[in-house]
Scaffold this active site. Sequence first.
Site, PDB file in Angstrom:
ATOM      1  N   THR A  14       0.763  -1.205  -0.181  1.00  0.00           N
ATOM      2  CA  THR A  14       0.080  -0.022   0.133  1.00  0.00           C
ATOM      3  C   THR A  14       1.029   1.322   0.092  1.00  0.00           C
ATOM      4  O   THR A  14       1.953   1.201   0.491  1.00  0.00           O
ATOM      5  CB  THR A  14      -0.884   0.004   1.395  1.00  0.00           C
ATOM      6  OG1 THR A  14      -1.849   1.173   1.225  1.00  0.00           O
ATOM      7  CG2 THR A  14      -0.271  -0.029   2.674  1.00  0.00           C
ATOM      8  N   ASN A  16      -0.630   4.006   1.554  1.00  0.00           N
ATOM      9  CA  ASN A  16      -1.213   4.523   2.489  1.00  0.00           C
ATOM     10  C   ASN A  16      -0.913   4.355   3.981  1.00  0.00           C
ATOM     11  O   ASN A  16      -1.449   3.294   4.256  1.00  0.00           O
ATOM     12  CB  ASN A  16      -2.797   4.291   2.320  1.00  0.00           C
ATOM     13  CG  ASN A  16      -3.859   5.069   2.951  1.00  0.00           C
ATOM     14  OD1 ASN A  16      -3.369   5.637   4.216  1.00  0.00           O
ATOM     15  ND2 ASN A  16      -5.071   5.549   2.488  1.00  0.00           N
ATOM     16  N   HIS A  18      -2.061   5.647   6.543  1.00  0.00           N
ATOM     17  CA  HIS A  18      -3.041   5.569   7.417  1.00  0.00           C
ATOM     18  C   HIS A  18      -3.482   4.136   7.734  1.00  0.00           C
ATOM     19  O   HIS A  18      -3.795   3.553   8.615  1.00  0.00           O
ATOM     20  CB  HIS A  18      -3.951   6.293   7.177  1.00  0.00           C
ATOM     21  CG  HIS A  18      -3.710   7.834   7.194  1.00  0.00           C
ATOM     22  ND1 HIS A  18      -3.708   8.585   8.232  1.00  0.00           N
ATOM     23  CD2 HIS A  18      -3.181   8.746   6.111  1.00  0.00           C
ATOM     24  CE1 HIS A  18      -3.216   9.839   8.110  1.00  0.00           C
ATOM     25  NE2 HIS A  18      -3.097   9.971   7.047  1.00  0.00           N
ATOM     26  N   GLU A  43      -4.314  -2.124 -10.053  1.00  0.00           N
ATOM     27  CA  GLU A  43      -5.953  -2.114  -9.836  1.00  0.00           C
ATOM     28  C   GLU A  43      -6.410  -2.320 -11.222  1.00  0.00           C
ATOM     29  O   GLU A  43      -6.415  -1.353 -11.906  1.00  0.00           O
ATOM     30  CB  GLU A  43      -6.299  -0.838  -9.011  1.00  0.00           C
ATOM     31  CG  GLU A  43      -5.745  -0.783  -7.770  1.00  0.00           C
ATOM     32  CD  GLU A  43      -6.499   0.366  -6.764  1.00  0.00           C
ATOM     33  OE1 GLU A  43      -7.705   0.733  -7.085  1.00  0.00           O
ATOM     34  OE2 GLU A  43      -5.816   0.736  -5.960  1.00  0.00           O
ATOM     35  N   ASP A  72      -8.468  -3.012  -0.385  1.00  0.00           N
ATOM     36  CA  ASP A  72      -9.286  -2.281  -1.260  1.00  0.00           C
ATOM     37  C   ASP A  72     -10.355  -1.987  -0.489  1.00  0.00           C
ATOM     38  O   ASP A  72     -10.914  -2.844  -0.002  1.00  0.00           O
ATOM     39  CB  ASP A  72      -9.496  -2.786  -2.731  1.00  0.00           C
ATOM     40  CG  ASP A  72      -9.615  -1.500  -3.893  1.00  0.00           C
ATOM     41  OD1 ASP A  72      -8.481  -1.013  -4.047  1.00  0.00           O
ATOM     42  OD2 ASP A  72     -10.562  -1.644  -4.283  1.00  0.00           O
ATOM     43  N   LYS A 170     -11.445   4.716  16.065  1.00  0.00           N
ATOM     44  CA  LYS A 170     -12.020   4.257  14.663  1.00  0.00           C
ATOM     45  C   LYS A 170     -12.027   2.959  14.489  1.00  0.00           C
ATOM     46  O   LYS A 170     -13.193   2.370  13.824  1.00  0.00           O
ATOM     47  CB  LYS A 170     -11.097   5.120  13.714  1.00  0.00           C
ATOM     48  CG  LYS A 170     -11.479   4.778  12.227  1.00  0.00           C
ATOM     49  CD  LYS A 170     -10.682   5.436  11.206  1.00  0.00           C
ATOM     50  CE  LYS A 170     -11.061   4.649   9.683  1.00  0.00           C
ATOM     51  NZ  LYS A 170     -10.058   5.471   8.445  1.00  0.00           N
ATOM     52  N   ARG A 176     -12.315  -1.375   8.161  1.00  0.00           N
ATOM     53  CA  ARG A 176     -11.049  -2.152   7.927  1.00  0.00           C
ATOM     54  C   ARG A 176     -10.668  -3.241   9.214  1.00  0.00           C
ATOM     55  O   ARG A 176      -9.924  -4.098   9.125  1.00  0.00           O
ATOM     56  CB  ARG A 176     -10.017  -0.930   7.992  1.00  0.00           C
ATOM     57  CG  ARG A 176      -8.593  -1.435   7.488  1.00  0.00           C
ATOM     58  CD  ARG A 176      -7.745  -0.269   6.789  1.00  0.00           C
ATOM     59  NE  ARG A 176      -8.331  -0.002   5.565  1.00  0.00           N
ATOM     60  CZ  ARG A 176      -8.708   1.401   5.510  1.00  0.00           C
ATOM     61  NH1 ARG A 176      -9.087   2.113   6.669  1.00  0.00           N
ATOM     62  NH2 ARG A 176      -9.309   1.661   4.445  1.00  0.00           N
TER      63      ARG A 176
HETATM   64  P1  ITT Z   1      -3.535   1.946  -1.562  1.00  0.00           P
HETATM   65  O1  ITT Z   1      -2.077   2.475  -1.948  1.00  0.00           O
HETATM   66  O2  ITT Z   1      -3.699   0.766  -0.417  1.00  0.00           O
HETATM   67  O3  ITT Z   1      -4.254   1.780  -2.734  1.00  0.00           O
HETATM   68  P2  ITT Z   1      -5.558   4.035  -1.064  1.00  0.00           P
HETATM   69  O4  ITT Z   1      -5.749   5.296  -0.416  1.00  0.00           O
HETATM   70  O5  ITT Z   1      -5.240   4.468  -2.851  1.00  0.00           O
HETATM   71  O6  ITT Z   1      -4.245   3.240  -0.880  1.00  0.00           O
HETATM   72  P3  ITT Z   1      -7.985   2.583  -1.977  1.00  0.00           P
HETATM   73  O7  ITT Z   1      -7.455   1.976  -3.447  1.00  0.00           O
HETATM   74  O8  ITT Z   1      -8.398   1.234  -1.358  1.00  0.00           O
HETATM   75  O9  ITT Z   1      -6.766   3.029  -1.085  1.00  0.00           O
HETATM   76  O10 ITT Z   1      -8.927   3.576  -2.262  1.00  0.00           O
HETATM   77  C1  ITT Z   1     -10.078   3.661  -1.329  1.00  0.00           C
HETATM   78  C2  ITT Z   1     -10.265   5.131  -1.195  1.00  0.00           C
HETATM   79  O11 ITT Z   1     -11.737   5.215  -0.454  1.00  0.00           O
HETATM   80  C3  ITT Z   1      -9.370   6.162  -0.397  1.00  0.00           C
HETATM   81  O12 ITT Z   1      -8.728   6.892  -1.316  1.00  0.00           O
HETATM   82  C4  ITT Z   1     -10.502   6.920   0.543  1.00  0.00           C
HETATM   83  O13 ITT Z   1     -10.655   7.953  -0.404  1.00  0.00           O
HETATM   84  C5  ITT Z   1     -11.656   6.026   0.662  1.00  0.00           C
HETATM   85  N1  ITT Z   1     -11.706   5.107   1.810  1.00  0.00           N
HETATM   86  C6  ITT Z   1     -11.218   4.068   2.243  1.00  0.00           C
HETATM   87  N2  ITT Z   1     -11.145   3.757   3.310  1.00  0.00           N
HETATM   88  C7  ITT Z   1     -11.329   4.736   3.973  1.00  0.00           C
HETATM   89  C8  ITT Z   1     -11.256   4.907   5.505  1.00  0.00           C
HETATM   90  O14 ITT Z   1     -10.937   4.153   6.410  1.00  0.00           O
HETATM   91  N3  ITT Z   1     -11.445   6.398   5.673  1.00  0.00           N
HETATM   92  C9  ITT Z   1     -11.553   7.259   4.679  1.00  0.00           C
HETATM   93  N4  ITT Z   1     -11.759   6.947   3.479  1.00  0.00           N
HETATM   94  C10 ITT Z   1     -11.537   6.099   3.086  1.00  0.00           C
END
Ligand code: ITT
Length: 192
Positions: A14, A16, A18, A43, A72, A170, A176
């Site tokens: 990932t 991300n 967070h 993706e 995802d 959270k 998640r």
């Molecule tokens: P990866 O590198 O893991 O792909 P990403 O942030 O792009 O990280 P996703 O492809 O799963 O993650 O995108 C999901 C989107 O949905 C993410 O960018 C957020 O905007 C939203 N999202 C998913 N889970 C969330 C959460 O717990 N809180 C807030 N927004 C969330």
Amino acid sequence: MKRGEESRVILFATQNMHKVEELRAVLGSCGYSVEPVDTPKVEIQSSSLETIAAYAAIIAYNHLGKPVVVEDAGLFIDALKGFPGPYSSYVYRTIGVQGILRLLEGVSERTAYFKSVIAYAGPWGVELFTGIVRGRIAEEARGSQGFGFDPIFVPEGSSKTFAEMSIEEKNLYSHRARAASKLCEWLTERTL
Ligand code: ITT
């Protein structure tokens, strides 16, 4: 690293951090640590988070040669017939939180849910773990913690948005954390 410890490390493809912190808090409680890996998360286009996560995990595993987790997630808004759903990342980067609030201006039905699919690929193939949290879209953005749509999502059972909560709080509600608990159970069963 001592013998056996390696199998207690979950690699997470990932970008991300967070997500990494949220998974760490849950998997830590069942004895696993989580390390981000810089493997491309490919993706594919699909309306199913399960399909997107499963393909991404298999590709990451083939690339890395070691078991790896991909996650995802998406926000599904009932009044918008599930939009942005699997397109949440793109919608966040384009119209963002304010764009979603504008789409819901004057709309009283504000229910929504977040869904997470964790895919864990390894020699066993790919295992999927899902988690959902229902809630509603706030009237305005509140809070500064978390990421993405956290400032506008209020989970059922709370009056705070996710962005007004610590990771621990959270995780009491989140999609998640629910998916990660199922991964914990699976890992625990396999090591018994
Ligand atoms: P990866 O590198 O893991 O792909 P990403 O942030 O792009 O990280 P996703 O492809 O799963 O993650 O995108 C999901 C989107 O949905 C993410 O960018 C957020 O905007 C939203 N999202 C998913 N889970 C969330 C959460 O717990 N809180 C807030 N927004 C969330």
